[in-house]
Design a protein around this motif. Structure first.
Motif, PDB file in Angstrom:
ATOM      1  N   GLY A  90      36.020  27.795  45.872  1.00 38.59           N
ATOM      2  CA  GLY A  90      36.353  28.831  46.842  1.00 38.59           C
ATOM      3  C   GLY A  90      35.156  29.173  47.702  1.00 38.59           C
ATOM      4  O   GLY A  90      34.040  29.316  47.205  1.00 38.59           O
ATOM      5  N   ARG A 119      39.530  36.979  44.871  1.00 43.83           N
ATOM      6  CA  ARG A 119      39.056  36.150  45.974  1.00 43.83           C
ATOM      7  C   ARG A 119      38.927  36.998  47.240  1.00 43.83           C
ATOM      8  O   ARG A 119      39.709  37.938  47.465  1.00 43.83           O
ATOM      9  N   ALA A 143      36.340  29.603  38.319  1.00 46.77           N
ATOM     10  CA  ALA A 143      36.784  30.584  39.312  1.00 46.77           C
ATOM     11  C   ALA A 143      35.702  30.861  40.346  1.00 46.77           C
ATOM     12  O   ALA A 143      35.973  30.953  41.544  1.00 46.77           O
ATOM     13  N   MET A 200      34.560  33.805  44.827  1.00 48.20           N
ATOM     14  CA  MET A 200      35.214  34.938  44.174  1.00 48.20           C
ATOM     15  C   MET A 200      34.164  35.956  43.724  1.00 48.20           C
ATOM     16  O   MET A 200      33.057  35.589  43.319  1.00 48.20           O
ATOM     17  N   TYR A 213      42.324  26.369  41.938  1.00 46.49           N
ATOM     18  CA  TYR A 213      42.047  27.549  42.763  1.00 46.49           C
ATOM     19  C   TYR A 213      42.850  28.754  42.294  1.00 46.49           C
ATOM     20  O   TYR A 213      42.335  29.877  42.226  1.00 46.49           O
ATOM     21  N   HIS A 266      41.936  38.021  49.346  1.00 52.80           N
ATOM     22  CA  HIS A 266      43.023  38.758  48.709  1.00 52.80           C
ATOM     23  C   HIS A 266      42.862  40.279  48.792  1.00 52.80           C
ATOM     24  O   HIS A 266      43.768  41.019  48.424  1.00 52.80           O
TER      25      HIS A 266
END
Length: 355
Positions: free
Chosen positions: A235, A281, A231, A239, A222, A284
């Motif tokens: 998630g 992400r 990537a 992302m 992750y 973030h």
């Protein structure tokens, strides 16, 4: 229990190869999850471990035995399928004890194994019921009980939760992980659901196009995906990726977007003028201080209670943001956002490899 060691494994159907030299070592007692999109080869690999598909080339070791030509019944493995595959005319107790019975074990041994499995899986109240009298989660536990009584070296799970509703999937994830902690048996688990992989695995194997992209712990994959595919696959929500060109000067490197504004980046090997894609992400992103940050045009607002999900665009790229705090922008409005440069992932625009 037994370790699993796969070396240069190839599976081909005539001239068409579907697995291209797989190398994978699973430690004794480890819980490993194979994850990837449909058609990536994860179920084919599991069937080869089980002995249901032939090996075209390479080696497969289960413990200290070369298993390439061993029939399934001699591999001491147990497999749980997506469909429960229960005998509808047999009770729960008869289904769980079917394996020991056809191996001609004694009645006392069978009863002891059935009672132990029923106790482990909370099936004792249902031993006299037929499968049609059970819920989906209970049927899945019966299928798991049937594998436990075999006392296998290796458990194989092939998307066992796909037929359950969302609430039951969460419950069964916890039960399977608790079962592994209790039995400490080696498990290879196949799923297309990356949430299952993240929450259950000791290590995740991300597959794509018949190859392994990356192997590592859930948080390692992750936080440090080796390429754009990993990537973007791990998630939820996924992302987002924003293209641009690297600019270097004093201080941190920057991404110059097609819209003309810049985003600060952390440490990267990308050189000035290189075309890249950065990955961020959803959780973030953060609201920027007044007069700072980069513009985010809001399209849709989804309050979930614990979080607020926003759909919108950055530099004409669709991006989802997730905020723990309560925000309520109007569709069509512009928010100024920023992100910690250390949390920005940089990928080569051509190869997709991490820079």
């Amino acid at each position: 229990m037994a370790a699993l060691d796969i070396k240069r494994l190839v599976k081909a159907y005539g001239p068409v190869a579907v697995l291209h030299g797989i190398d994978l070592a699973v430690a004794n007692g480890e819980f490993v999850v194979l994850v990837g999109p449909s058609g990536c080869g994860k179920s084919t690999l599991l069937r080869m471990i089980a002995g249901l598909d032939d090996i075209s080339s390479g080696e497969m070791w289960i413990g200290d035995r070369l298993a390439n030509t061993l029939p399934p019944q001699q591999r001491n493995i147990s497999m749980v399928f997506q469909s429960y595959a229960l005998f509808p005319h047999m009770t729960v107790g008869q289904n769980v004890g079917f394996g020991p019975r056809i191996r001609h074990e004694t009645a006392a041994a069978i009863a002891g194994k059935v009672d132990k499995a029923a106790s482990t899986l909370n099936l004792a109240p249902y031993l006299d019921r037929l499968p049609r009298q059970l819920s989906g989660g209970q049927r899945q536990r019966v299928a798991m009980g049937r594998t436990i009584v075999r006392e296998p070296d290796l458990f194989l799970f092939d998307e066992p939760l796909s037929n359950l509703d969302a609430k039951l999937r969460v419950q069964m994830r916890t039960e399977i992980k608790a079962l592994h902690q209790l039995l400490k048996t080696t498990i290879v688990y196949v799923t297309h659901d990356q949430i299952e992989a993240m929450t259950m695995a000791d290590r995740i194997v991300v597959m794509n196009g018949g190859r392994i992209e990356q192997v590592g712990s859930p948080l390692e994959l992750y936080d440090l995906p080796v390429n754009k595919f990993v990537a973007g696959f791990l998630g939820s929500p996924a992302m987002s990726f924003i293209p641009g060109v690297i600019e270097r000067g004093d201080g941190l490197p920057r991404l110059r977007t097609k819209a003309g504004f810049t985003l600060p980046l952390g440490a990267t090997d990308a050189v000035s003028g290189q075309t890249v894609e950065i990955g961020i992400r959803p959780e973030h992103y953060r609201l920027a201080s007044t007069g700072m940050g980069f513009p985010y045009i809001v399209s849709v607002v989804e309050p979930t209670g614990a979080e607020t999900h926003l759909f919108g665009t950055i530099a004409d790229v669709e991006v989802r943001c997730v905020f723990r705090e309560r925000v309520s922008p109007k569709p069509g409005s512009t928010l100024m956002l920023d992100v910690d440069p250390a949390l920005v992932h940089v990928f080569d625009a051509q190869t997709g490899e991490r820079l």
